[in-house]
Write a protein that holds these residues in place. Structure first.
Motif, PDB file in Angstrom:
ATOM      1  N   GLU A   2      25.312  -1.246 -25.332  1.00 47.75           N
ATOM      2  CA  GLU A   2      25.091  -2.659 -25.649  1.00 47.75           C
ATOM      3  C   GLU A   2      25.444  -3.025 -27.096  1.00 47.75           C
ATOM      4  OE1 GLU A   2      25.018  -5.868 -24.012  1.00 47.75           O
ATOM      5  OE2 GLU A   2      24.697  -4.139 -22.726  1.00 47.75           O
ATOM      6  N   LEU A   3      25.026  -2.166 -28.025  1.00 47.12           N
ATOM      7  CA  LEU A   3      25.264  -2.436 -29.448  1.00 47.12           C
ATOM      8  C   LEU A   3      26.767  -2.569 -29.749  1.00 47.12           C
ATOM      9  CD1 LEU A   3      23.370  -2.576 -31.943  1.00 47.12           C
ATOM     10  CD2 LEU A   3      23.957  -0.180 -32.384  1.00 47.12           C
ATOM     11  N   LYS A   5      29.157  -3.304 -27.543  1.00 45.92           N
ATOM     12  CA  LYS A   5      29.677  -4.503 -26.873  1.00 45.92           C
ATOM     13  C   LYS A   5      29.380  -5.757 -27.705  1.00 45.92           C
ATOM     14  CE  LYS A   5      29.073  -2.912 -22.116  1.00 45.92           C
ATOM     15  NZ  LYS A   5      28.316  -3.160 -20.897  1.00 45.92           N
ATOM     16  N   GLN A   6      28.146  -5.834 -28.206  1.00 44.63           N
ATOM     17  CA  GLN A   6      27.773  -6.997 -29.026  1.00 44.63           C
ATOM     18  C   GLN A   6      28.652  -7.095 -30.261  1.00 44.63           C
ATOM     19  OE1 GLN A   6      23.621  -6.416 -29.883  1.00 44.63           O
ATOM     20  NE2 GLN A   6      23.011  -6.816 -27.768  1.00 44.63           N
ATOM     21  N   ARG A   7      28.926  -5.935 -30.855  1.00 46.17           N
ATOM     22  CA  ARG A   7      29.733  -5.933 -32.075  1.00 46.17           C
ATOM     23  C   ARG A   7      31.179  -6.347 -31.798  1.00 46.17           C
ATOM     24  NH1 ARG A   7      28.667  -3.540 -37.020  1.00 46.17           N
ATOM     25  NH2 ARG A   7      30.118  -4.505 -38.468  1.00 46.17           N
ATOM     26  N   GLN A   9      32.076  -8.351 -29.365  1.00 48.89           N
ATOM     27  CA  GLN A   9      32.040  -9.804 -29.151  1.00 48.89           C
ATOM     28  C   GLN A   9      31.981 -10.553 -30.468  1.00 48.89           C
ATOM     29  OE1 GLN A   9      32.821 -11.324 -26.701  1.00 48.89           O
ATOM     30  NE2 GLN A   9      31.955 -10.636 -24.769  1.00 48.89           N
ATOM     31  N   LYS A  10      31.209 -10.018 -31.408  1.00 51.63           N
ATOM     32  CA  LYS A  10      30.996 -10.707 -32.685  1.00 51.63           C
ATOM     33  C   LYS A  10      32.223 -10.602 -33.595  1.00 51.63           C
ATOM     34  CE  LYS A  10      27.766 -10.410 -36.576  1.00 51.63           C
ATOM     35  NZ  LYS A  10      28.277  -9.299 -37.364  1.00 51.63           N
TER      36      LYS A  10
END
Ligand code: 5GP
Length: 190
Positions: A2-3, A5-7, A9-10
């Motif tokens: 998750e971490l 993937k979030q990064r 996206q960001k």
């Protein structure tokens, strides 16, 4: 993961030619706290496989491989793209076609650093067409060793590499699989 993937996206930027640019945290400036979590994930998945060495390819795989190696407590060997005088001669060599640069070159590993006793985890930053990972697996085979698995930070699932490697019986663990990135919108596979 998750971490990661979030990064992506960001901070990830979708570029022409199916290139995902992540140089603010992975390929140029490196977020070592994130690398630490990535290393932990690889260890959770491959930790019980009796890995003796981690093999990667210069340059972008090296940082990730080194942090992961702290968990496995094994050495990292990286395939060199540029022949150097001091390891000329006794080397394993394969041709790899670079996805990002669109040209082929030989990568080499000194015969001194891989052997038939090795059970090797291959690690790289990206998986696109699979040429780099397949080349590394071929080098392990040339040395008479075994491939314990392939650990990838970001797999682009819409390209053929992951499917091909898995079809060849390799256990590929990708921490984030991008399903599509059309019109700059990044969608992950569940
Ligand atoms: P493959 O050999 O699987 O076609 O491509 C993998 C190699 O190309 C990786 O070592 C990585 O350095 C580079 N690569 C492939 N796709 C991308 C991408 O979208 N972004 C970046 N930064 N590197 C990529």
């Amino acid at each position: 993961m998750e971490l990661l993937k979030q990064r992506i996206q960001k901070d990830g930027e979708v570029r022409a030619g199916n290139i995902l640019k992540v140089d603010s945290f992975l390929n140029h400036r490196m977020d070592i706290t994130l690398f630490k979590e990535m290393g932990r994930e690889f260890y959770e998945y491959f930790g019980d496989r009796g890995v003796t060495k981690i093999l990667t390819i210069e340059a972008s795989g090296i940082g990730i491989a080194c942090i992961a190696a702290l968990y496995f407590d094994v050495p990292v060997v990286y395939a060199k793209k540029h022949p150097t005088k001091n390891i000329a001669g006794d080397v394993y060599s394969v041709e790899v076609t670079s996805f990002t640069h669109g040209r082929s070159y030989n990568v080499i590993v000194s015969k001194r650093f891989l052997s038939e006793d090795d059970n090797v985890l291959i690690i790289d930053d990206f998986l696109a067409n699979g040429c780099a990972a397949r080349g590394l697996a071929d080098i392990v085979t040339m040395a008479g060793g075994r491939v314990a698995g392939v650990g990838i930070a970001i797999e682009k699932g819409f390209q053929a590499g992951g499917e091909n490697l898995r079809a060849h019986g390799l256990d590929v663990k990708s921490l984030a699989i991008v399903e599509s990135m059309e019109d700059g919108r990044i969608v992950f596979r569940d």
